[in-house]
Scaffold this motif. Structure first.
Motif, PDB file in Angstrom:
ATOM      1  N   ALA A 832       0.848  -1.250  -0.081  1.00  0.00           N
ATOM      2  CA  ALA A 832      -0.082  -0.051   0.000  1.00  0.00           C
ATOM      3  C   ALA A 832       0.791   1.455   0.011  1.00  0.00           C
ATOM      4  O   ALA A 832       0.607   2.174  -0.633  1.00  0.00           O
ATOM      5  N   LEU A 839      -2.409   6.648  -5.552  1.00  0.00           N
ATOM      6  CA  LEU A 839      -3.602   7.481  -4.374  1.00  0.00           C
ATOM      7  C   LEU A 839      -3.600   9.030  -4.586  1.00  0.00           C
ATOM      8  O   LEU A 839      -4.609   9.743  -4.172  1.00  0.00           O
ATOM      9  N   LEU A 853      -6.455  -0.890  -3.820  1.00  0.00           N
ATOM     10  CA  LEU A 853      -7.151  -1.248  -2.441  1.00  0.00           C
ATOM     11  C   LEU A 853      -7.595  -2.442  -2.477  1.00  0.00           C
ATOM     12  O   LEU A 853      -7.847  -3.006  -1.130  1.00  0.00           O
ATOM     13  N   LEU A 861      -6.602  -0.586   5.229  1.00  0.00           N
ATOM     14  CA  LEU A 861      -7.116   0.567   4.564  1.00  0.00           C
ATOM     15  C   LEU A 861      -7.206   1.456   5.950  1.00  0.00           C
ATOM     16  O   LEU A 861      -7.103   2.717   5.736  1.00  0.00           O
ATOM     17  N   SER A 865      -5.521   5.291   6.071  1.00  0.00           N
ATOM     18  CA  SER A 865      -6.338   6.500   6.203  1.00  0.00           C
ATOM     19  C   SER A 865      -5.589   7.350   7.431  1.00  0.00           C
ATOM     20  O   SER A 865      -5.820   8.521   7.606  1.00  0.00           O
ATOM     21  N   VAL A 873      -5.681  11.437  -0.387  1.00  0.00           N
ATOM     22  CA  VAL A 873      -5.800   9.994   0.170  1.00  0.00           C
ATOM     23  C   VAL A 873      -6.972   9.717   1.099  1.00  0.00           C
ATOM     24  O   VAL A 873      -7.811   8.229   0.706  1.00  0.00           O
ATOM     25  N   ARG A 874      -7.346  10.542   2.188  1.00  0.00           N
ATOM     26  CA  ARG A 874      -8.402  10.285   2.850  1.00  0.00           C
ATOM     27  C   ARG A 874      -9.547  10.234   2.081  1.00  0.00           C
ATOM     28  O   ARG A 874     -10.823   9.347   2.484  1.00  0.00           O
ATOM     29  N   ARG A 876     -10.247   9.489  -1.155  1.00  0.00           N
ATOM     30  CA  ARG A 876     -10.402   8.442  -1.940  1.00  0.00           C
ATOM     31  C   ARG A 876     -10.416   7.140  -1.127  1.00  0.00           C
ATOM     32  O   ARG A 876     -11.160   6.254  -1.665  1.00  0.00           O
ATOM     33  N   LEU A 877     -10.020   6.978  -0.082  1.00  0.00           N
ATOM     34  CA  LEU A 877     -10.152   5.750   0.829  1.00  0.00           C
ATOM     35  C   LEU A 877     -11.535   5.820   1.294  1.00  0.00           C
ATOM     36  O   LEU A 877     -12.308   5.051   1.335  1.00  0.00           O
ATOM     37  N   ARG A 878     -12.292   7.136   1.578  1.00  0.00           N
ATOM     38  CA  ARG A 878     -13.447   7.250   1.837  1.00  0.00           C
ATOM     39  C   ARG A 878     -14.600   6.919   0.692  1.00  0.00           C
ATOM     40  O   ARG A 878     -15.435   6.132   0.953  1.00  0.00           O
ATOM     41  N   TYR A 880     -13.614   4.806  -1.573  1.00  0.00           N
ATOM     42  CA  TYR A 880     -13.616   3.354  -1.773  1.00  0.00           C
ATOM     43  C   TYR A 880     -14.348   2.664  -0.829  1.00  0.00           C
ATOM     44  O   TYR A 880     -15.047   1.705  -1.259  1.00  0.00           O
ATOM     45  N   ALA A 881     -14.401   2.880   0.539  1.00  0.00           N
ATOM     46  CA  ALA A 881     -15.314   2.234   1.564  1.00  0.00           C
ATOM     47  C   ALA A 881     -16.573   2.584   1.270  1.00  0.00           C
ATOM     48  O   ALA A 881     -17.219   1.557   1.424  1.00  0.00           O
TER      49      ALA A 881
END
Length: 944
Positions: A832, A839, A853, A861, A865, A873-874, A876-878, A880-881
């Protein structure tokens, strides 16, 4: 060859003489301070307790050789010692006014200092110590102060000078104990005092109150004008009662002066009720218009009402197995046992046809001296102190002290009615009872009241019957360790939480037998380990309630669910280490020895549970003082050498309780730090897991970094402010989704409690913490998350398509015996980390991010974050989630088969392409997916 220097004083030495010996020895460390043959009684009593803390030697133990210089303190007359001859020089340090000049050749220490007078000889030496800024131990300062106070009448004699008072003040600053001094000081009587003392003694009577010998001395002395403290002190010395009341009719009033030698009689309380005052050991009262007989009746009545049974040997002795020596054993073998168990002396037994009988005691002092002469092969009976001194458990401590003075023994065996040894009591036990090694103002907490406050009625009843059952078989049982520590720190509350606390119960006797007795009476079942002398009493065979109707029927607060599901019984034991870092060898022992094997003083506290001693706090090693002063202290200098994992525990406790590691302990810790590399990886990892289960593990880790401990575990490990910020951020993320009413309080995570409850323990297990829905962690323990935060910055960026571990990962996995899931977490974190540039790329397709991811477990993950301080990044993680990971094509393999494509690897590639198109917005869900699939298949068939 150059001869030695000795320090001598006069016979029948008082405290001024003894203090002068010590002062000269401190100023001249190479000189040998020699005790005279005869000491005053109070000096002898003092040395019976503190002899081992001073460098004094007896004349018969003086090494052979010529004495070049004899220093004479507080005297000009002395008994010569071996090695002195006509060539011996003499140096006099004496405050007495000389009526005759010194003999020819003798030197006067004071000549170089100019004119000087003082009330005490010790003052002359103490002034030099003050000038040199010499540091003193509290007991050294106490003895020096005794010399001043005795020779100046507690600074009240006319001969007292400002120099004496200044030195006394400095000694108090150095830690001189005034309460110790009171015990041993006494004053010479005047003629009037002697006459009154005789009259009082002739008319004295003894009362037996609460097992105490109380002396009541009465006299009519209308013409007496002197003070009464002198006669009172003399009577106290002559009769040595437990308490003394001197009552004198002085014509216009009756004067009462009282002294107590026991905590069982508080004369201050009685004097206050008579209209006077004072403290528990010394008090006075003045009564107007009363007769001697009326005062006598009043005192007797108050004694019956307020005196209580004193502490006896049973309260301070060590029970259980007593280590003894055979009289034919060699001194070398005896010394090996002393080193193994840390004892200062052993009783010696002579074995014959009639059994074994006590014939003496061998102390470490005699053993050391014998070995220094290379006579270790001598049998013990050749060098032991002969005698057969014993005490019963019901003997008072004052009687015990008299026996110690008479025998000179520092360890006295305790016997039962049949003469069998059931324990041992030492001078250290006596000192602890009297509080000589603690602050004078230290208040012993009322633990029984705290237990009543903290425990529910059923919990209280459960522990009470455990104590009752143990007492029936002559054993004692204690709750020890973390429960007692946290109770005294106020870290427990009365909300029923104690039902889930792992209370360690230590039994002086047979723990398995006690557990079996409990089971036979109250049900449940037990699991035993005979090899270790332990038993687990499991209280609920079906559901939760105890099988005993008696316990279930107990009224009061709480319900049956407030009871623990088991109790652990452990036989009191001792341990010794055959070499550094290896696990110890364990043997049965007493509660005192059991507590001595523990890591830090704050964990050596125990509470008695037997009915006769319910709630009594045992504090053999100063744990209560260290709790109050906020110190983490080891019990002995080799503690970290024996077990280097204590280094990690020391820092953990320091940070958990906001304490400080005591300075000497920190020195020992740093000295032993390199030994961590010899400790097995599994033990190091367990300690790290315990750290990660703390409420704020980052403060522990940063302290380990500060002390250089992390690099001792592995050279690459390090932590800084970034780790601290990330740890706090992780906790916020975890706690945001937890309702406030069930959120754990800060600082409540305690691995020492949680460890016994298995991997599903609520303490630190993330599946119990209600983690954010977007990152379901599937039971990932929180300690693994904190490990990920610590290791992230050290991980190399993955290159190519290799999924194998990096060199650092291999080293850490091998060193710490990391579990497979932890190793996988590290590998995925490394991957990662390599994908972070993707990202953070501004123009990046969602499908590319999802492909990256999807390969990471949810824990990675969540960590990512927290670890990457990037809003993009945060975000895109959000995405994604919450969205992207839920997007999947509605087309499946059966649809592809109907379109004429034979099953094979091409199915997966087509389905991935369809999902990418959906994610990137190339098509919309539904018919467009099937159309794109047809197009892809058509192109492939055409190409074929």
């Amino acid at each position: 060859m150059r001869g030695r220097t000795v320090i001598l004083t006069h016979e029948n030495a008082d405290f001024d003489a003894l203090a002068s010996l010590l002062g000269a020895a401190l100023l001249y460390p190479q000189a040998l301070p020699v005790l005279p043959w005869k000491l005053k009684r109070n000096v002898q009593a003092f040395l019976s307790l503190y002899r081992n803390q001073f460098p004094f030697i007896e004349p018969r133990h003086l090494p052979r050789g010529r004495v070049e210089l004899a220093m004479l303190v507080d005297t000009r007359k002395f008994n010569s010692v071996k090695g002195m001859d006509g060539s011996t020089r003499h140096l006099v340090i004496d405050h007495h006014t000389a009526t005759e000049p010194l003999p020819s050749g003798w030197e006067d220490w004071q000549e170089s200092l100019g004119p000087h007078t003082s009330g005490a000889n010790a003052t002359l030496l103490i002034e030099r110590l003050m000038h040199q800024n010499t540091g003193l131990s509290p007991i050294q300062a106490t003895l020096l102060a005794l010399g001043i106070y005795e020779d100046t009448g507690s600074l009240l004699y006319p001969s007292t000078t400002h120099r004496d008072i200044r030195c006394a003040a400095w000694l108090v600053e150095q830690g001189a104990r005034l309460d110790v001094m009171r015990r041993f000081l006494h004053f010479p009587p005047t003629a009037a005092q002697q006459e009154l003392t005789k009259l009082l003694g002739e008319q004295a009577e003894n009362l037996n109150v609460a097992g105490q010998n109380v002396l009541l001395a009465f006299a009519n002395a209308p013409d007496y004008e002197d003070e009464l403290s002198g006669p009172t002190h003399r009577l106290n010395e002559l009769f040595n009662p437990d308490a003394l009341f001197v009552v004198v009719n002085l014509s216009d009033h009756v004067q009462v002066v009282a002294r107590s030698n026991t905590d069982a009689v508080n004369v201050g309380q009685i004097a206050e009720l008579l209209g006077g005052g004072g403290h528990k050991r010394a008090a006075a009262a003045l009564l107007q218009g009363a007769t001697l007989n009326e005062v006598r009746e009043r005192i007797a009545s108050l004694l019956e009402e307020h005196a209580h049974t004193p502490a006896n040997v049973a309260h301070i002795m060590s029970r259980g197995r007593i280590h003894t020596l055979d009289d034919e054993m060699t001194v070398a073998e005896a010394m090996e046992l002393m080193q193994r168990y840390g004892h200062e002396g052993f009783p010696v037994l002579e074995r014959g046809d009639g059994g074994a009988r006590l014939v003496g005691i061998l102390t470490r002092r005699e053993a050391d001296r014998t070995l220094s002469h290379r006579l270790g092969s001598l049998p013990v009976h050749k060098v032991m102190r002969e005698g057969d001194y014993t005490v019963r458990a019901d003997v008072t401590v004052s009687a015990l002290h008299r026996i110690m003075i008479e025998s000179g023994w520092g360890q006295i065996p305790v016997v039962d009615g049949a003469g069998e040894m059931i324990g041992i009591v030492t001078r250290t036990d006596l000192l602890k009872l009297w509080g000589e090694d603690a602050e004078a103002a230290t208040q012993i907490p009322d633990v029984s009241r705290e237990l009543e406050r903290i425990l529910t009625d059923r919990q209280h009843r459960l522990l009470w019957i455990v104590g009752e059952t143990a007492a029936e078989s002559g054993n004692a049982v204690y709750v020890v360790g973390g429960f007692v520590r946290d109770l005294l720190l106020g870290r427990l509350d009365s909300d029923g939480r104690t039902g889930s606390v792992d209370m360690d119960l230590v039994v002086e006797g047979d723990a398995i037998d006690l557990a079996e007795r409990m089971q036979s009476r109250y049900g449940g079942r037990i699991v035993t380990h005979a090899r270790f002398g332990t038993a687990k009493w499991i209280l609920d065979e079906s559901g939760h309630p105890l099988t005993s109707p008696e316990l279930l029927a107990t009224g009061g607060n709480g319900d049956r669910h407030d009871l623990p599901d088991h109790l652990d019984f452990v036989t009191a034991r001792t341990e010794f280490y055959t070499e550094p870092t290896v696990l110890p060898t364990v043997e049965q022992g007493s509660i005192k020895l059991d507590l001595h094997r523990r890591d830090f003083t704050i964990n050596t506290l125990a509470v008695a549970l037997t009915p006769d001693r319910w709630g009594d706090l045992l504090d053999f090693y100063g744990g209560l003082t260290d709790l109050r002063t906020g110190k983490v202290r080891v019990l002995h200098s080799l503690s970290f050498v024996d077990d280097p994992t204590r280094i990690l525990r020391a820092v953990r406790y320091e940070q958990r309780f906001d304490f400080r590691i005591e300075s000497r302990t920190q020195e020992h810790l740093l000295d032993a730090a390199p030994l961590l590399e010899r400790v097995t990886g599994a033990r190091i990892r367990q300690e790290l897991d315990r750290i990660f289960l703390e409420a704020r593990p980052e403060v522990v880790v940063l302290r380990l970094e500060e002390l250089g401990i992390l690099k001792q575990i592995h050279p690459e490990l390090r932590a800084g402010t970034a780790y601290a910020k990330r740890s706090a951020s992780l906790r916020r993320r975890l706690e945001e989704s937890i309702p406030a009413e069930v959120r754990p309080e800060a600082g409540r995570v305690d691995y020492d409690t949680a460890k016994s409850q298995g991997p599903s323990s609520a303490a630190g297990r993330t599946e119990r913490r209600g983690l954010p829905d977007q990152f379901p962690l599937d039971g990932t323990p929180i300690e693994r998350l904190y490990w990920g935060l610590l290791i992230y910055d050290l991980l190399p960026i993955a290159s190519g398509s290799s999924d194998g571990p990096s060199q650092l990962e291999k080293e850490l996995s091998k060193r710490l015996r990391l579990r497979g899931r932890t190793q996988r977490l590290m590998r995925q974190l490394r991957t990662a980390k390599a994908g972070v540039p993707q990202l953070t790329a501004r123009k990046q397709r969602p499908s590319t991010i999802v492909a990256l991811l999807d390969r990471a477990q949810p824990a990675v993950l969540l960590l990512l974050s927290v670890l990457e301080d990037s809003p993009l990044v945060r975000e895109r993680l959000r995405c994604y989630a919450q969205t992207w990971r839920h997007i999947h094509t509605s087309v499946d393999g059966s649809d592809l088969r109907q379109l004429g494509l034979k099953p094979g690897p091409e199915y997966g590639r087509i389905l991935r392409r369809l999902r990418e198109a959906l994610l990137d917005g190339e098509i919309e869900a539904g018919a467009a997916e099937l159309e794109l699939a047809k197009s892809i298949i058509g192109n492939k068939l055409a190409a074929a």
